[in-house]
Motif scaffolding. Structure first.
Motif, PDB file in Angstrom:
ATOM      1  N   GLN A   1       0.828  -1.204   0.000  1.00  0.00           N
ATOM      2  CA  GLN A   1       0.000   0.000   0.000  1.00  0.00           C
ATOM      3  C   GLN A   1       0.865   1.256   0.000  1.00  0.00           C
ATOM      4  OE1 GLN A   1      -2.208  -0.956   3.507  1.00  0.00           O
ATOM      5  NE2 GLN A   1      -3.993  -1.678   2.367  1.00  0.00           N
ATOM      6  N   LEU A   2       1.946   1.237   0.764  1.00  0.00           N
ATOM      7  CA  LEU A   2       2.861   2.379   0.780  1.00  0.00           C
ATOM      8  C   LEU A   2       3.496   2.586  -0.590  1.00  0.00           C
ATOM      9  CD1 LEU A   2       4.654   1.938   4.212  1.00  0.00           C
ATOM     10  CD2 LEU A   2       2.966   3.655   3.594  1.00  0.00           C
TER      11      LEU A   2
ATOM     12  N   GLN B   1       1.848   6.821  -6.859  1.00  0.00           N
ATOM     13  CA  GLN B   1       0.784   7.739  -7.263  1.00  0.00           C
ATOM     14  C   GLN B   1       1.107   9.178  -6.866  1.00  0.00           C
ATOM     15  OE1 GLN B   1      -2.673   6.130  -5.342  1.00  0.00           O
ATOM     16  NE2 GLN B   1      -2.863   4.422  -6.776  1.00  0.00           N
ATOM     17  N   GLY B   2       2.174   9.365  -6.109  1.00  0.00           N
ATOM     18  CA  GLY B   2       2.546  10.709  -5.685  1.00  0.00           C
ATOM     19  C   GLY B   2       1.690  11.245  -4.551  1.00  0.00           C
ATOM     20  N   ARG B   3       1.034  10.379  -3.827  1.00  0.00           N
ATOM     21  CA  ARG B   3       0.164  10.797  -2.729  1.00  0.00           C
ATOM     22  C   ARG B   3       0.949  10.843  -1.421  1.00  0.00           C
ATOM     23  NH1 ARG B   3      -4.838   6.974  -3.024  1.00  0.00           N
ATOM     24  NH2 ARG B   3      -5.453   8.276  -1.273  1.00  0.00           N
ATOM     25  N   ALA B   4       0.391  11.529  -0.418  1.00  0.00           N
ATOM     26  CA  ALA B   4       1.037  11.645   0.887  1.00  0.00           C
ATOM     27  C   ALA B   4       0.943  10.321   1.641  1.00  0.00           C
ATOM     28  CB  ALA B   4       0.370  12.744   1.694  1.00  0.00           C
ATOM     29  N   LEU B   5       1.990  10.000   2.379  1.00  0.00           N
ATOM     30  CA  LEU B   5       1.998   8.791   3.182  1.00  0.00           C
ATOM     31  C   LEU B   5       1.339   9.084   4.531  1.00  0.00           C
ATOM     32  CD1 LEU B   5       5.604   7.506   2.470  1.00  0.00           C
ATOM     33  CD2 LEU B   5       3.494   6.869   1.352  1.00  0.00           C
TER      34      LEU B   5
END
Length: 80
Positions: A30-31, A37-41
């Motif tokens: 998932q990480l 996707q360039g999303r925040a962790l």
């Protein structure tokens, strides 16, 4: 001695129940997907760090002696 008050940490011998359950930690897959996707962790704090491009400042602390310098001449090994 009397019994502990209800608000004391030793009141019931159990830890108080959290108000809300802790979220499950994401899996490595998932990480990886979030990074791709360039999303925040989740759980990471976003820091605002910017370069100053200024002159470096001189050190204010004295230099620490190396172990062989701190030991002194008495602990020096004899020359071959």
């Amino acid at each position: 001695m009397g019994s502990p008050s209800p608000g004391s940490p030793r009141g019931s011998g159990r830890a108080p129940a959290p108000a809300e359950p802790a979220p499950a930690s994401p899996t490595l897959a998932q990480l990886l997907q979030l990074v791709q996707q360039g999303r925040a962790l989740p759980g990471l704090e976003k820091r605002q760090i910017a370069a100053t491009h200024g002159e470096p400042t001189a050190s204010r602390l004295p230099r620490r002696p190396k172990p062989w310098e701190a030991a002194g001449p008495a602990a020096a090994p004899p020359p071959p």
